[in-house]
Scaffold this active site. Structure first.
Site, PDB file in Angstrom:
ATOM      1  N   TYR A  11      86.285  19.875 -61.457  1.00 55.22           N
ATOM      2  CA  TYR A  11      86.342  18.456 -61.861  1.00 55.22           C
ATOM      3  C   TYR A  11      86.616  18.289 -63.361  1.00 55.22           C
ATOM      4  N   ASN A  32      87.427  31.080 -59.022  1.00 60.21           N
ATOM      5  CA  ASN A  32      87.342  31.735 -57.703  1.00 60.21           C
ATOM      6  C   ASN A  32      87.418  30.715 -56.563  1.00 60.21           C
ATOM      7  N   SER A 124      74.402  21.004 -70.767  1.00 61.44           N
ATOM      8  CA  SER A 124      74.041  19.755 -70.106  1.00 61.44           C
ATOM      9  C   SER A 124      72.887  19.091 -70.851  1.00 61.44           C
ATOM     10  N   TYR A 148      68.987  25.556 -62.080  1.00 65.66           N
ATOM     11  CA  TYR A 148      70.282  25.167 -62.669  1.00 65.66           C
ATOM     12  C   TYR A 148      70.098  24.829 -64.148  1.00 65.66           C
ATOM     13  N   LYS A 152      71.391  26.741 -67.974  1.00 67.29           N
ATOM     14  CA  LYS A 152      72.069  26.122 -69.124  1.00 67.29           C
ATOM     15  C   LYS A 152      71.298  26.449 -70.410  1.00 67.29           C
ATOM     16  N   TYR A 176      76.749  17.824 -72.049  1.00 69.29           N
ATOM     17  CA  TYR A 176      77.334  16.662 -71.390  1.00 69.29           C
ATOM     18  C   TYR A 176      76.223  15.747 -70.904  1.00 69.29           C
ATOM     19  N   ASN A 197      75.196  14.456 -54.353  1.00 73.67           N
ATOM     20  CA  ASN A 197      73.880  14.371 -55.000  1.00 73.67           C
ATOM     21  C   ASN A 197      73.894  13.320 -56.096  1.00 73.67           C
ATOM     22  N   ASN A 198      75.051  13.143 -56.698  1.00 78.95           N
ATOM     23  CA  ASN A 198      75.132  12.294 -57.894  1.00 78.95           C
ATOM     24  C   ASN A 198      75.475  10.854 -57.538  1.00 78.95           C
ATOM     25  N   LEU A 199      75.072   9.974 -58.445  1.00 74.86           N
ATOM     26  CA  LEU A 199      75.149   8.543 -58.151  1.00 74.86           C
ATOM     27  C   LEU A 199      76.577   8.034 -57.898  1.00 74.86           C
ATOM     28  N   ARG A 230      70.946   6.229 -67.379  1.00 74.45           N
ATOM     29  CA  ARG A 230      71.721   7.413 -67.763  1.00 74.45           C
ATOM     30  C   ARG A 230      72.879   7.005 -68.672  1.00 74.45           C
TER      31      ARG A 230
HETATM   32  P1  NAD Z   1      83.041  22.038 -60.617  1.00 69.49           P
HETATM   33  O1  NAD Z   1      82.219  22.694 -59.573  1.00 69.49           O
HETATM   34  O2  NAD Z   1      83.992  20.963 -60.203  1.00 69.49           O
HETATM   35  O3  NAD Z   1      83.843  23.125 -61.457  1.00 69.49           O
HETATM   36  C1  NAD Z   1      83.358  24.426 -61.668  1.00 69.49           C
HETATM   37  C2  NAD Z   1      84.462  25.394 -61.272  1.00 69.49           C
HETATM   38  O4  NAD Z   1      84.013  26.733 -61.501  1.00 69.49           O
HETATM   39  C3  NAD Z   1      84.851  25.304 -59.798  1.00 69.49           C
HETATM   40  O5  NAD Z   1      86.251  25.176 -59.695  1.00 69.49           O
HETATM   41  C4  NAD Z   1      84.368  26.646 -59.196  1.00 69.49           C
HETATM   42  O6  NAD Z   1      85.207  27.067 -58.152  1.00 69.49           O
HETATM   43  C5  NAD Z   1      84.404  27.552 -60.407  1.00 69.49           C
HETATM   44  N1  NAD Z   1      83.480  28.696 -60.405  1.00 69.49           N
HETATM   45  C6  NAD Z   1      82.142  28.705 -60.209  1.00 69.49           C
HETATM   46  N2  NAD Z   1      81.654  29.956 -60.342  1.00 69.49           N
HETATM   47  C7  NAD Z   1      82.702  30.755 -60.642  1.00 69.49           C
HETATM   48  C8  NAD Z   1      82.858  32.147 -60.908  1.00 69.49           C
HETATM   49  N3  NAD Z   1      81.794  32.963 -60.896  1.00 69.49           N
HETATM   50  N4  NAD Z   1      84.089  32.619 -61.178  1.00 69.49           N
HETATM   51  C9  NAD Z   1      85.166  31.805 -61.201  1.00 69.49           C
HETATM   52  N5  NAD Z   1      85.088  30.487 -60.957  1.00 69.49           N
HETATM   53  C10 NAD Z   1      83.878  29.959 -60.679  1.00 69.49           C
HETATM   54  O7  NAD Z   1      82.014  21.459 -61.724  1.00 69.49           O
HETATM   55  P2  NAD Z   1      82.276  20.527 -62.975  1.00 69.49           P
HETATM   56  O8  NAD Z   1      81.601  19.236 -62.723  1.00 69.49           O
HETATM   57  O9  NAD Z   1      83.700  20.536 -63.346  1.00 69.49           O
HETATM   58  O10 NAD Z   1      81.408  21.293 -64.054  1.00 69.49           O
HETATM   59  C11 NAD Z   1      81.959  22.225 -64.964  1.00 69.49           C
HETATM   60  C12 NAD Z   1      80.849  22.806 -65.815  1.00 69.49           C
HETATM   61  O11 NAD Z   1      80.162  21.755 -66.494  1.00 69.49           O
HETATM   62  C13 NAD Z   1      79.786  23.560 -65.008  1.00 69.49           C
HETATM   63  O12 NAD Z   1      79.364  24.678 -65.764  1.00 69.49           O
HETATM   64  C14 NAD Z   1      78.662  22.556 -64.910  1.00 69.49           C
HETATM   65  O13 NAD Z   1      77.405  23.167 -64.765  1.00 69.49           O
HETATM   66  C15 NAD Z   1      78.773  21.828 -66.255  1.00 69.49           C
HETATM   67  N6  NAD Z   1      78.201  20.494 -66.210  1.00 69.49           N
HETATM   68  C16 NAD Z   1      78.635  19.590 -65.292  1.00 69.49           C
HETATM   69  C17 NAD Z   1      78.081  18.327 -65.248  1.00 69.49           C
HETATM   70  C18 NAD Z   1      78.532  17.325 -64.224  1.00 69.49           C
HETATM   71  O14 NAD Z   1      77.849  16.328 -64.029  1.00 69.49           O
HETATM   72  N7  NAD Z   1      79.661  17.485 -63.571  1.00 69.49           N
HETATM   73  C19 NAD Z   1      77.071  17.972 -66.151  1.00 69.49           C
HETATM   74  C20 NAD Z   1      76.657  18.919 -67.103  1.00 69.49           C
HETATM   75  C21 NAD Z   1      77.232  20.176 -67.123  1.00 69.49           C
HETATM   76  C1  UD1 Z   2      71.775  15.335 -62.202  1.00 66.02           C
HETATM   77  C2  UD1 Z   2      70.966  16.573 -62.445  1.00 66.02           C
HETATM   78  C3  UD1 Z   2      71.414  17.226 -63.741  1.00 66.02           C
HETATM   79  C4  UD1 Z   2      72.909  17.524 -63.687  1.00 66.02           C
HETATM   80  C5  UD1 Z   2      73.657  16.230 -63.375  1.00 66.02           C
HETATM   81  C6  UD1 Z   2      75.132  16.473 -63.170  1.00 66.02           C
HETATM   82  C7  UD1 Z   2      68.813  16.220 -61.369  1.00 66.02           C
HETATM   83  C8  UD1 Z   2      67.349  16.022 -61.574  1.00 66.02           C
HETATM   84  N1  UD1 Z   2      69.552  16.233 -62.473  1.00 66.02           N
HETATM   85  O1  UD1 Z   2      71.558  14.444 -63.289  1.00 66.02           O
HETATM   86  O2  UD1 Z   2      70.710  18.422 -63.945  1.00 66.02           O
HETATM   87  O3  UD1 Z   2      73.360  18.053 -64.923  1.00 66.02           O
HETATM   88  O4  UD1 Z   2      73.143  15.645 -62.168  1.00 66.02           O
HETATM   89  O5  UD1 Z   2      75.379  17.236 -62.028  1.00 66.02           O
HETATM   90  O6  UD1 Z   2      69.273  16.344 -60.244  1.00 66.02           O
HETATM   91  N2  UD1 Z   2      70.431   8.049 -58.128  1.00 66.02           N
HETATM   92  C9  UD1 Z   2      70.113   7.164 -57.126  1.00 66.02           C
HETATM   93  N3  UD1 Z   2      70.631   7.371 -55.883  1.00 66.02           N
HETATM   94  C10 UD1 Z   2      71.466   8.420 -55.589  1.00 66.02           C
HETATM   95  C11 UD1 Z   2      71.795   9.330 -56.626  1.00 66.02           C
HETATM   96  C12 UD1 Z   2      71.244   9.109 -57.880  1.00 66.02           C
HETATM   97  O7  UD1 Z   2      69.367   6.200 -57.347  1.00 66.02           O
HETATM   98  O8  UD1 Z   2      71.883   8.568 -54.444  1.00 66.02           O
HETATM   99  C13 UD1 Z   2      69.903   7.808 -59.484  1.00 66.02           C
HETATM  100  C14 UD1 Z   2      69.044   8.942 -60.043  1.00 66.02           C
HETATM  101  O9  UD1 Z   2      67.705   8.767 -59.694  1.00 66.02           O
HETATM  102  C15 UD1 Z   2      69.314   8.797 -61.552  1.00 66.02           C
HETATM  103  C16 UD1 Z   2      70.753   8.283 -61.628  1.00 66.02           C
HETATM  104  O10 UD1 Z   2      71.026   7.714 -60.352  1.00 66.02           O
HETATM  105  O11 UD1 Z   2      68.465   7.830 -62.113  1.00 66.02           O
HETATM  106  C17 UD1 Z   2      71.779   9.369 -61.917  1.00 66.02           C
HETATM  107  O12 UD1 Z   2      71.598  10.427 -60.987  1.00 66.02           O
HETATM  108  P1  UD1 Z   2      72.625  11.659 -60.886  1.00 66.02           P
HETATM  109  O13 UD1 Z   2      74.019  11.128 -60.800  1.00 66.02           O
HETATM  110  O14 UD1 Z   2      72.162  12.545 -59.789  1.00 66.02           O
HETATM  111  O15 UD1 Z   2      72.492  12.375 -62.290  1.00 66.02           O
HETATM  112  P2  UD1 Z   2      71.190  12.945 -63.046  1.00 66.02           P
HETATM  113  O16 UD1 Z   2      69.987  12.870 -62.216  1.00 66.02           O
HETATM  114  O17 UD1 Z   2      71.148  12.291 -64.374  1.00 66.02           O
END
Ligand code: NAD
Ligand code: UD1
Length: 331
Positions: A11, A32, A124, A148, A152, A176, A197-199, A230
């Site tokens: 992403y 991968n 993160s 997780y 980080k 981030y 999982n995310n909102l 958030r």
């Molecule tokens: P994503 O899952 O879309 O991208 C991660 C990519 O890494 C995927 O394409 C996956 O196939 C690849 N990957 C995972 N393990 C690998 C390995 N061992 N070797 C090669 N490729 C591998 O996730 P994203 O949302 O783009 O996140 C990117 C980074 O940012 C991650 O490290 C994530 O933890 C961090 N991050 C994301 C968020 C978020 O909300 N999306 C928030 C904070 C931090």
């Molecule tokens: C979550 C992770 C965080 C990770 C981030 C990005 C947890 C505790 N934290 O952050 O470690 O870096 O995602 O992947 O999981 N919410 C709802 N209904 C839903 C989903 C979420 O009400 O169905 C609420 C949550 O309670 C929160 C907000 O929306 O208040 C944002 O949630 P989310 O998008 O999951 O992000 P974080 O919890 O901030």
């Protein structure tokens, strides 16, 4: 510069490849494909008109990584590859520690061996734990609630020690906040497997009719309307932050928040989505989700002062671009 992007098919990685190429850099990607598809990189080429060197490898594999460093004159690494599902990390902690820590160490070692001085890491805001908002880079980190988050915090520590011990090896840790939205073309965005999982992905799926209603996790927090607050940041702004970070990377250890500095509650986001897209998002108030904190938003001034980067897109851009991408999905 020639930038090696790990996890570049994901992403945030795809959006960053677009911005790097548009800023005149050359990009090679290793992924991968455990959470992405090769087609996402074809879309990057469609947007930019430029090809990308692609290696389908696991970046925990030292030999494969070494081959890439030998074949390419790399100027910098942006390390996105990682597993990121919080719930899964509680169920499979060893898988998370292995993947996220070994990849970081293998890549840092390769950089030091090959005298690659620029390393940008995806951290993160979760490393701040339950500090008082707004979160500042100089705050003490607090324990996170899941493996997780710990990967980080530990990766930050590993890279900090490696940069201190190796002259010429510079590291930038980017914390981030909550990345949402998609590229304005509608060609790339976030398409999580299974139940999101995310909102934001959950909201778009409810709006689309794929899910009946949104569960709002708690309305008794000490926030503007009781729901969680958030700092949502548009993924294109986030991607641009990486371009600045790699271009301006200084020796030693640099830490920046990538957020907007503005908090938005769950109900405010739902309202913005409804207004911006003219579509209803049914919701129900449910119990709090374990591990959640009330408020999380950045003090975003350091990135502005030192990198000249600031988020430009607002919550309306985020809800509209997320919806556009959801509507373009074929499945
Ligand atoms: P994503 O899952 O879309 O991208 C991660 C990519 O890494 C995927 O394409 C996956 O196939 C690849 N990957 C995972 N393990 C690998 C390995 N061992 N070797 C090669 N490729 C591998 O996730 P994203 O949302 O783009 O996140 C990117 C980074 O940012 C991650 O490290 C994530 O933890 C961090 N991050 C994301 C968020 C978020 O909300 N999306 C928030 C904070 C931090
Ligand atoms: C979550 C992770 C965080 C990770 C981030 C990005 C947890 C505790 N934290 O952050 O470690 O870096 O995602 O992947 O999981 N919410 C709802 N209904 C839903 C989903 C979420 O009400 O169905 C609420 C949550 O309670 C929160 C907000 O929306 O208040 C944002 O949630 P989310 O998008 O999951 O992000 P974080 O919890 O901030």
């Amino acid at each position: 510069m020639k930038i090696f992007v790990t996890g570049g098919a994901g992403y945030i990685g795809t959006h960053t490849c677009v911005e790097l190429i548009q800023a005149g850099h050359e990009v090679i990607v290793a992924d991968n494909l455990c959470n992405s598809k090769k087609e996402a990189l074809d879309k990057v080429t469609e947007i930019t008109g430029k090809g990308i060197g692609f290696y389908e490898i696991d970046v925990t594999d030292e030999k494969e990584v070494e081959k890439i460093f030998k074949e390419n004159q790399i100027d910098g690494v942006i390390h996105f590859a990682g597993l990121k599902a919080v719930g899964e990390s509680v169920a499979k902690p060893l898988m998370y520690y292995y993947n996220n820590l070994v990849s970081t160490m293998v890549l840092a070692e390769a950089c030091i061996r090959h005298k690659v001085g620029r390393f940008v890491f995806s951290s993160s805001a979760t490393v701040y734990g339950d500090n008082t908002v707004p979160f500042r880079e100089d705050m003490n980190l607090l324990p996170t609630t899941n493996p997780y988050g710990e990967t980080k915090a530990m990766s930050e520590r590993i890279l900090t020690d490696a940069a201190s011990a190796n002259e010429g090896f510079g590291v930038t840790l980017l914390r981030y906040f909550n990345p949402v939205g998609a590229h304005e073309s509608g060609l790339i965005g976030e398409n999580p497997n299974g139940i999101p999982n995310n909102l934001m992905p959950f909201v778009t799926q409810v709006a689309k009719g794929k899910r009946e209603y949104l569960s709002v996790f708690g309305n008794d927090y000490d926030t503007v309307d009781g729901t969680g607050v958030r700092d949502y940041i548009h993924v294109v702004d986030l991607a641009k932050g990486h371009v600045k970070a790699i271009e301006k990377l200084k020796e030693g250890v640099n830490v920046y928040n990538l957020g907007t500095g503005k908090g938005t509650s769950v109900l405010e986001l739902v309202q913005a989505f409804e207004e911006g897209n003219g579509i209803k998002v049914p919701y129900e108030i449910c119990p709090r989700r374990p591990g959640d904190i009330a408020s999380c938003y950045a003090d975003a001034s350091k990135a502005l002062d030192e990198l000249g980067w600031t988020a430009e897109k607002d919550i309306m851009d985020m809800v509209k671009d997320s919806w556009k991408f959801e509507n373009g999905l074929t499945e």
